[in-house]
Scaffold this active site. Sequence first.
Site, mmCIF file in Angstrom:
data_model
loop_
_atom_site.group_PDB
_atom_site.id
_atom_site.type_symbol
_atom_site.label_atom_id
_atom_site.label_comp_id
_atom_site.label_asym_id
_atom_site.label_seq_id
_atom_site.Cartn_x
_atom_site.Cartn_y
_atom_site.Cartn_z
ATOM 1 N N TYR A 35 49.459 38.799 31.936
ATOM 2 C CA TYR A 35 48.474 39.576 32.687
ATOM 3 C C TYR A 35 48.390 39.026 34.097
ATOM 4 O O TYR A 35 48.442 37.799 34.286
ATOM 5 C CB TYR A 35 47.114 39.476 31.979
ATOM 6 C CG TYR A 35 45.983 40.186 32.687
ATOM 7 C CD1 TYR A 35 46.043 41.560 32.918
ATOM 8 C CD2 TYR A 35 44.868 39.491 33.119
ATOM 9 C CE1 TYR A 35 45.010 42.213 33.577
ATOM 10 C CE2 TYR A 35 43.818 40.135 33.764
ATOM 11 C CZ TYR A 35 43.904 41.494 33.990
ATOM 12 O OH TYR A 35 42.887 42.148 34.643
ATOM 13 N N HIS A 61 34.252 35.425 37.110
ATOM 14 C CA HIS A 61 35.652 35.245 36.695
ATOM 15 C C HIS A 61 36.580 35.936 37.684
ATOM 16 O O HIS A 61 36.150 36.453 38.703
ATOM 17 C CB HIS A 61 35.859 35.728 35.257
ATOM 18 C CG HIS A 61 35.623 37.192 35.053
ATOM 19 N ND1 HIS A 61 34.367 37.752 35.021
ATOM 20 C CD2 HIS A 61 36.489 38.227 34.878
ATOM 21 C CE1 HIS A 61 34.475 39.057 34.828
ATOM 22 N NE2 HIS A 61 35.753 39.375 34.757
ATOM 23 N N HIS A 114 42.491 47.244 45.687
ATOM 24 C CA HIS A 114 42.827 48.020 44.488
ATOM 25 C C HIS A 114 41.552 48.522 43.869
ATOM 26 O O HIS A 114 40.508 47.863 43.944
ATOM 27 C CB HIS A 114 43.720 47.251 43.516
ATOM 28 C CG HIS A 114 43.065 46.115 42.798
ATOM 29 N ND1 HIS A 114 42.133 46.294 41.805
ATOM 30 C CD2 HIS A 114 43.226 44.782 42.905
ATOM 31 C CE1 HIS A 114 41.757 45.125 41.337
ATOM 32 N NE2 HIS A 114 42.394 44.188 42.004
ATOM 33 N N GLU A 159 33.100 42.203 29.464
ATOM 34 C CA GLU A 159 34.533 42.492 29.356
ATOM 35 C C GLU A 159 35.174 41.633 28.268
ATOM 36 O O GLU A 159 35.222 40.407 28.384
ATOM 37 C CB GLU A 159 35.223 42.180 30.689
ATOM 38 C CG GLU A 159 34.590 42.864 31.890
ATOM 39 C CD GLU A 159 35.266 42.457 33.196
ATOM 40 O OE1 GLU A 159 36.357 41.845 33.151
ATOM 41 O OE2 GLU A 159 34.705 42.735 34.264
ATOM 42 N N HIS A 183 34.992 38.306 40.590
ATOM 43 C CA HIS A 183 33.867 39.231 40.429
ATOM 44 C C HIS A 183 32.874 38.753 39.381
ATOM 45 O O HIS A 183 33.186 37.904 38.544
ATOM 46 C CB HIS A 183 34.356 40.641 40.074
ATOM 47 C CG HIS A 183 35.232 40.708 38.840
ATOM 48 N ND1 HIS A 183 36.520 40.242 38.818
ATOM 49 C CD2 HIS A 183 34.992 41.195 37.613
ATOM 50 C CE1 HIS A 183 37.041 40.438 37.625
ATOM 51 N NE2 HIS A 183 36.139 41.006 36.862
ATOM 52 N N HIS A 191 34.408 37.755 28.986
ATOM 53 C CA HIS A 191 33.641 37.487 30.198
ATOM 54 C C HIS A 191 32.367 38.308 30.065
ATOM 55 O O HIS A 191 32.351 39.507 30.325
ATOM 56 C CB HIS A 191 34.465 37.858 31.441
ATOM 57 C CG HIS A 191 35.755 37.089 31.519
ATOM 58 N ND1 HIS A 191 36.964 37.665 31.803
ATOM 59 C CD2 HIS A 191 36.014 35.778 31.295
ATOM 60 C CE1 HIS A 191 37.912 36.728 31.782
ATOM 61 N NE2 HIS A 191 37.357 35.584 31.471
HETATM 62 O O1 LIG Z 1 38.562 40.672 34.667
HETATM 63 C C1 LIG Z 1 39.615 41.307 34.639
HETATM 64 O O2 LIG Z 1 40.717 40.776 34.733
HETATM 65 C C2 LIG Z 1 39.564 42.836 34.590
HETATM 66 C C3 LIG Z 1 39.387 43.356 35.947
HETATM 67 C C4 LIG Z 1 40.477 43.713 36.701
HETATM 68 C C5 LIG Z 1 40.317 44.129 38.000
HETATM 69 O O3 LIG Z 1 41.396 44.460 38.712
HETATM 70 C C6 LIG Z 1 39.048 44.197 38.553
HETATM 71 C C7 LIG Z 1 37.945 43.863 37.794
HETATM 72 C C8 LIG Z 1 38.118 43.444 36.487
HETATM 73 O O4 LIG Z 1 37.063 43.145 35.705
HETATM 74 FE FE LIG Z 2 36.687 41.267 34.916
#
Ligand SMILES: O=C(O)Cc1cc(O)ccc1O
Ligand SMILES: [Fe+2]
Length: 441
Positions: A357, A378, A299, A348, A342, A372
């Site tokens: 979510y 995370h 995605h 964020e 990631h 984050h």
């Molecule tokens: O951290 C999160 O949930 C937000 C987020 C969603 C995603 O699909 C990819 C990277 C990202 O930071």
């Molecule tokens: Fe994220």
Amino acid sequence: MTGTANEQARKTAEGLVYATGFGNEHSSEAVPGALPVGRNAPQRAPLGLYAEQLSGSAFTEPRATNHRSWLYRIRPSAAHPPFVRAEPRAVRSAPFTECVPDPNRLRWNPLPAPEGPTDFLDGLWTLGGNGDATQRSGMAVHLYHANSAMDRRVFSDADGELLIVPERGGLLLRTELGLLRAVPGEVALIPRGVRFRVELLDATARGYVCENYGQPFRLPDLGPIGANGLANARDFRAPVAAYEDVEGPVEVVNKFCGNLWTATYDHSPLDVVAWHGDHVPYVYDLRCFNVIGSISYDHPDPSIFTVLTSPSDTPGLAGVDFVVFAPRWLVGEDTFRPPYFHRNVMTEYMGLIEGAYDAKAEGFVPGGGSLHNMMSAHGPDRETFDRASAAELVPQKIDDGLAFMFETRWPLTLTAQARDAGHLQRGYDDVWQGLQRHFRP
Ligand SMILES: O=C(O)Cc1cc(O)ccc1O
Ligand SMILES: [Fe+2]
């Protein structure tokens, strides 16, 4: 009293009329003939009004980023007594120096309900931010929890624009340029310096605010997406002129270079009878967002969900992006479909408007929020990882939630009240505990 006021606000909000389009040059008059024809500052403005320009950008900025509105008002804004310092309440501002920047993953429950009558301004509570309000760079994250209308009080923010994200309870925003209704699922933007009063459509109102000290939010470029998609310009709604002709004391609270200042005017400054320009408040219904995603595998990064962006001086590096995770189909083949693990150079802050979510099974709740910070690791919690790794990959509609993110290029520093809050969740790290090793060399 409050019930009657809310009832009144609800009736007013129902009949609202809007002008449409993002970034347009709008014009509007509440009384026919109030808007001058052919010039901005005639020798005598129509109907005995005063002409006044409100500049959101330097006079000399390029056309594409030049924003101003001409206001035709009962009294000029200049006619006011001196401002004096006001109680900061729970409002804090950049530079944020109360705490050291914290690399930990943090998550909060919703802001507790206020004790006693609390309007939007009294209920505004700063979580943290970055940059410097006096340098017009960076942003702050605030939350609000209110149970009464602002009464004979208006607010304006010289430090930045305010992106208001209601999570519970609708708002009637009475601005200098007219009235806006914003209910959960919609967002409202009050430009820098525009005065406004918040009334409630329901008994309580709760939500999030991104205060953007930097360049005004704009629609992101679409690149190869083409000429349409994401947030379409035509879905943004600006108010039409609506004025109040109110004599008597009205408190005007002005946030200026981080502090709140107050002055008691002898009239309401929401007295603009006509206006034209493009420095305007607006509302946008997040359900109008045209969600674009992968129809093959993986995605895309969440920048594909950007509703509004505030660019910084460095191309591609936003001072702050406002991103929405709206209902959508997931069809990726051989794909781990929730957000991947990631670490991100950007910071964020996420909030939840309703439902759930897809990266978190539990604990990330409507009205709560997570932070984050730059480079913190995370992604999906253990339960989500296990479930998504084993899921049968049939087309799946995610339509049980509405989450958003304020994503900023600078690390976010907390306020002391956010660090010490009773509603800060202890042990957030545990959601990533128990992720088993599966390595089989
Ligand atoms: O951290 C999160 O949930 C937000 C987020 C969603 C995603 O699909 C990819 C990277 C990202 O930071
Ligand atoms: Fe994220």
